[in-house]
Design a protein around this motif. Sequence first.
Motif, PDB file in Angstrom:
ATOM      1  N   THR A 134       2.936   9.376  74.363  1.00 45.54           N
ATOM      2  CA  THR A 134       2.708  10.484  73.293  1.00 45.54           C
ATOM      3  C   THR A 134       0.963  11.433  74.092  1.00 45.54           C
ATOM      4  OG1 THR A 134       3.148  12.578  71.623  1.00 45.54           O
ATOM      5  CG2 THR A 134       2.137  10.340  71.470  1.00 45.54           C
ATOM      6  N   ASN A 135       1.954  13.022  74.503  1.00 46.60           N
ATOM      7  CA  ASN A 135       0.574  13.305  74.658  1.00 46.60           C
ATOM      8  C   ASN A 135       1.432  15.231  74.782  1.00 46.60           C
ATOM      9  OD1 ASN A 135      -1.860  14.724  75.939  1.00 46.60           O
ATOM     10  ND2 ASN A 135      -2.280  14.110  77.689  1.00 46.60           N
ATOM     11  N   ARG A 136       0.709  16.118  74.282  1.00 42.66           N
ATOM     12  CA  ARG A 136       0.778  17.271  74.034  1.00 42.66           C
ATOM     13  C   ARG A 136      -0.270  18.099  75.518  1.00 42.66           C
ATOM     14  NH1 ARG A 136      -0.101  19.669  68.687  1.00 42.66           N
ATOM     15  NH2 ARG A 136       2.324  18.181  67.428  1.00 42.66           N
ATOM     16  N   MET A 137       0.944  19.116  75.638  1.00 37.80           N
ATOM     17  CA  MET A 137       0.657  20.174  76.375  1.00 37.80           C
ATOM     18  C   MET A 137       0.605  21.746  76.177  1.00 37.80           C
ATOM     19  SD  MET A 137      -0.558  21.030  79.736  1.00 37.80           S
ATOM     20  CE  MET A 137      -1.520  22.589  80.206  1.00 37.80           C
ATOM     21  N   GLY A 138      -0.729  22.779  76.210  1.00 37.78           N
ATOM     22  CA  GLY A 138      -0.756  23.607  75.561  1.00 37.78           C
ATOM     23  C   GLY A 138      -1.137  24.110  74.610  1.00 37.78           C
ATOM     24  N   GLY A 139      -1.035  25.191  73.544  1.00 37.19           N
ATOM     25  CA  GLY A 139      -2.674  25.610  72.627  1.00 37.19           C
ATOM     26  C   GLY A 139      -2.020  25.215  71.655  1.00 37.19           C
ATOM     27  N   TYR A 148      -0.424  26.286  67.710  1.00 33.95           N
ATOM     28  CA  TYR A 148       1.018  26.108  67.342  1.00 33.95           C
ATOM     29  C   TYR A 148       1.011  27.855  67.546  1.00 33.95           C
ATOM     30  CZ  TYR A 148       5.230  25.939  63.995  1.00 33.95           C
ATOM     31  OH  TYR A 148       6.461  26.078  63.484  1.00 33.95           O
ATOM     32  N   PRO A 149       3.400  28.100  67.112  1.00 38.00           N
ATOM     33  CA  PRO A 149       3.732  27.003  67.994  1.00 38.00           C
ATOM     34  C   PRO A 149       3.970  26.723  69.899  1.00 38.00           C
ATOM     35  CG  PRO A 149       5.127  28.729  67.856  1.00 38.00           C
ATOM     36  CD  PRO A 149       3.206  29.588  67.737  1.00 38.00           C
ATOM     37  N   HIS A 150       2.683  26.836  70.251  1.00 39.58           N
ATOM     38  CA  HIS A 150       2.971  27.194  71.663  1.00 39.58           C
ATOM     39  C   HIS A 150       2.337  25.782  72.481  1.00 39.58           C
ATOM     40  CE1 HIS A 150       2.889  31.175  70.331  1.00 39.58           C
ATOM     41  NE2 HIS A 150       3.635  31.544  71.266  1.00 39.58           N
ATOM     42  N   PHE A 151       3.159  24.690  72.187  1.00 42.75           N
ATOM     43  CA  PHE A 151       3.218  23.110  72.716  1.00 42.75           C
ATOM     44  C   PHE A 151       4.237  22.861  72.532  1.00 42.75           C
ATOM     45  CE2 PHE A 151       2.220  22.516  68.532  1.00 42.75           C
ATOM     46  CZ  PHE A 151       2.855  21.480  68.406  1.00 42.75           C
ATOM     47  N   VAL A 152       3.751  21.846  73.646  1.00 42.08           N
ATOM     48  CA  VAL A 152       4.984  21.133  73.923  1.00 42.08           C
ATOM     49  C   VAL A 152       4.830  19.597  74.380  1.00 42.08           C
ATOM     50  CG1 VAL A 152       4.611  21.110  76.612  1.00 42.08           C
ATOM     51  CG2 VAL A 152       7.200  20.241  75.140  1.00 42.08           C
ATOM     52  N   ASP A 153       5.063  19.124  73.262  1.00 41.09           N
ATOM     53  CA  ASP A 153       5.353  17.342  72.923  1.00 41.09           C
ATOM     54  C   ASP A 153       5.939  15.897  73.869  1.00 41.09           C
ATOM     55  OD1 ASP A 153       2.992  16.977  71.239  1.00 41.09           O
ATOM     56  OD2 ASP A 153       4.313  17.128  69.653  1.00 41.09           O
ATOM     57  N   VAL A 154       5.177  15.432  74.708  1.00 40.29           N
ATOM     58  CA  VAL A 154       6.321  14.447  75.767  1.00 40.29           C
ATOM     59  C   VAL A 154       6.118  13.038  75.288  1.00 40.29           C
ATOM     60  CG1 VAL A 154       6.863  13.842  78.009  1.00 40.29           C
ATOM     61  CG2 VAL A 154       5.910  16.437  77.583  1.00 40.29           C
ATOM     62  N   PHE A 155       6.965  12.544  75.070  1.00 42.07           N
ATOM     63  CA  PHE A 155       7.536  11.406  74.562  1.00 42.07           C
ATOM     64  C   PHE A 155       7.672  10.516  75.560  1.00 42.07           C
ATOM     65  CE2 PHE A 155       7.896  14.233  70.883  1.00 42.07           C
ATOM     66  CZ  PHE A 155       7.089  13.590  70.142  1.00 42.07           C
ATOM     67  N   ALA A 162      -3.272  14.970  83.662  1.00 38.61           N
ATOM     68  CA  ALA A 162      -2.439  15.041  84.583  1.00 38.61           C
ATOM     69  C   ALA A 162      -1.483  15.170  85.099  1.00 38.61           C
ATOM     70  CB  ALA A 162      -3.195  14.224  85.832  1.00 38.61           C
ATOM     71  N   MET A 163      -0.383  13.603  84.677  1.00 38.96           N
ATOM     72  CA  MET A 163       1.009  13.879  84.321  1.00 38.96           C
ATOM     73  C   MET A 163       2.164  14.835  83.899  1.00 38.96           C
ATOM     74  SD  MET A 163       3.605  10.843  83.258  1.00 38.96           S
ATOM     75  CE  MET A 163       2.215   9.053  83.820  1.00 38.96           C
ATOM     76  N   ILE A 164       1.293  15.260  82.875  1.00 38.30           N
ATOM     77  CA  ILE A 164       2.223  16.135  81.947  1.00 38.30           C
ATOM     78  C   ILE A 164       1.946  17.347  82.437  1.00 38.30           C
ATOM     79  CG2 ILE A 164       0.533  16.701  79.998  1.00 38.30           C
ATOM     80  CD1 ILE A 164       2.664  17.183  77.716  1.00 38.30           C
ATOM     81  N   LYS A 165       0.572  18.350  83.070  1.00 31.77           N
ATOM     82  CA  LYS A 165       0.744  19.299  83.692  1.00 31.77           C
ATOM     83  C   LYS A 165       1.109  19.585  84.892  1.00 31.77           C
ATOM     84  CE  LYS A 165      -3.265  22.206  85.061  1.00 31.77           C
ATOM     85  NZ  LYS A 165      -3.367  21.867  86.416  1.00 31.77           N
ATOM     86  N   GLU A 196       2.584  29.936  81.963  1.00 25.15           N
ATOM     87  CA  GLU A 196       1.574  30.412  81.488  1.00 25.15           C
ATOM     88  C   GLU A 196       1.881  31.255  80.506  1.00 25.15           C
ATOM     89  OE1 GLU A 196      -0.638  32.958  84.970  1.00 25.15           O
ATOM     90  OE2 GLU A 196      -0.465  31.000  85.629  1.00 25.15           O
ATOM     91  N   ARG A 197       3.383  31.840  79.970  1.00 23.04           N
ATOM     92  CA  ARG A 197       2.530  32.712  78.757  1.00 23.04           C
ATOM     93  C   ARG A 197       3.111  31.722  77.777  1.00 23.04           C
ATOM     94  NH1 ARG A 197       5.862  37.681  77.836  1.00 23.04           N
ATOM     95  NH2 ARG A 197       6.206  37.856  80.052  1.00 23.04           N
ATOM     96  N   PHE A 198       3.641  31.091  77.745  1.00 21.63           N
ATOM     97  CA  PHE A 198       4.118  29.926  76.166  1.00 21.63           C
ATOM     98  C   PHE A 198       2.833  28.687  76.029  1.00 21.63           C
ATOM     99  CE2 PHE A 198       8.109  31.873  76.655  1.00 21.63           C
ATOM    100  CZ  PHE A 198       8.436  32.385  75.621  1.00 21.63           C
ATOM    101  N   PHE A 199       2.744  28.140  76.549  1.00 19.83           N
ATOM    102  CA  PHE A 199       2.377  26.669  76.953  1.00 19.83           C
ATOM    103  C   PHE A 199       0.233  26.894  77.723  1.00 19.83           C
ATOM    104  CE2 PHE A 199       6.360  25.971  77.057  1.00 19.83           C
ATOM    105  CZ  PHE A 199       6.527  25.310  75.932  1.00 19.83           C
ATOM    106  N   ILE A 200       0.015  28.181  77.778  1.00 17.43           N
ATOM    107  CA  ILE A 200      -1.535  27.632  78.688  1.00 17.43           C
ATOM    108  C   ILE A 200      -1.821  28.394  77.712  1.00 17.43           C
ATOM    109  CG2 ILE A 200      -3.432  28.046  80.501  1.00 17.43           C
ATOM    110  CD1 ILE A 200      -1.139  28.065  82.171  1.00 17.43           C
ATOM    111  N   SER A 201      -3.109  27.675  76.932  1.00 22.83           N
ATOM    112  CA  SER A 201      -4.436  28.345  76.389  1.00 22.83           C
ATOM    113  C   SER A 201      -4.888  29.348  76.913  1.00 22.83           C
ATOM    114  CB  SER A 201      -5.164  27.370  74.814  1.00 22.83           C
ATOM    115  OG  SER A 201      -5.496  26.501  75.985  1.00 22.83           O
TER     116      SER A 201
END
Length: 331
Positions: free
Chosen positions: A75-80, A82-89, A304-307, A320-325
Motif C-alpha cells: 500500500t502507498n499514499r498520495m496526497g497531503g 486528511y482528507p486530501h489523500f488517496v491510498d492505493v492497495f 513514482a508509480m502512484i504519481k 492538483e486541487r485535491f491531492f497535491i499538498s
Amino acid sequence: MITIYTIHNELKEKISNLNNLIQDKYKEVLSLDKNILREFIKEHVGSIKSMKKLENNHLALYEAKGGIVGVDGSTNRMGGAYPHFVDVFQGLAKSTIIKDKPIFKSDIYTPLFSEREENILEEDEKIIADKRNKLLASIEVEVALEAAKRFKPYAILMDGSLIRYNIDSYDLWVELREECERQGILLVGVIKDIKTSIIGDKLGEVYSKMNINAYDRELLFGQLEYGEMIIIDDEANKKKEAGYSSVFMRSSLAPTVIGMDIIDSQKDYLEEMGRLVFTLTPENSRGVPLWLDIVDKEVKISDAMIKGLMERYMDRDLYERFFISERAKRN
C-alpha cells in the motif's frame, strides 16, 4: 543562533540518553543467560529442534504437486493532510511453476468518499488505519484464493501472520481456508516482524518478580543457532484458540528470528513447512524465503508509480486541487 554543530551535539546527547533508557528498561532481558533461557523455553514454551534443508528431489516433488505460491500485498499514499489523500492497495500471488501468470488485484481508498460522509472531517486515524488494514488483508486473501483455484499449488506462503486475516477479512479468510483444506493445499504464514510475547509472559508467570516487557523478537535475538526452530506448545500458543499452530525459527545467519503459522488442521506438516521456509531462505539474508522476497518486490507500489497513475488518469485540475499538498508544490 543555533549552529549545525550545536544541533549535532544535541542529537548525540539525545541518542546517548535513548541508549541508556533502553538499557535500563530491558536490563533483565539483556542479562538473561543464553543456556538458562533455552532450558526455560524447552520446559515452558516448546521444543527446540535443528532443521535440515530439503533435498533437491524433495523440492522437485513439490513442483510436481503444483509448486509453491507466494502472496504479499502493498500500500502507498498520495496526497497531503486528511482528507486530501488517496491510498492505493495491491495484492500479488505468484506461482513458482507458472511464473508468467501472476495474479494481481488492486483497490483504492480516500476519505473524500467515506461511508461516514456527514462526519468526513472528524474521521480519526484509527478508523482510517482499520480500513487500510481490512482492504489490504482482503486483497491478499483474494489473490491467494484465486491462486488456490487456478494453480492448485502444494503450498501457499503468505507474508505475515495468518491471524490478521481472521481479524481483518474474516469471511474471505474462511473461504480461503476451506478451499485449501478441500484441495489439500498447505496454508502457511511467514512472519518477518514477530509481535508476540509468549516467552516474556511465561517468564512473568513462573518468576513473579520478573517483569519482562519485551516481544519474543527481542528475547530470541541471538538465542537460536542457524537452522533451529522452536515448535510452540499448544498450551503456550496464544494463536491456538484462533486455529493456528506456530514456530519460531532462525532461518538465516542473521541473529534475528522469524515466525511461521499454519492452520491447525494441517499441524502435522508444521515441521515440514519449517524446513521448506528454511530451504528457500538464503543464509546471508534477513531470514525471509527468496520467493516471498521476489513477490514483495514485484507487488511494491512506489511513489513514482502512484504519481504516474494519478497524473495520467485524473483530470489535472482535480489532481492538483485535491491531492497535491503545498509541500509537494514547493518540491
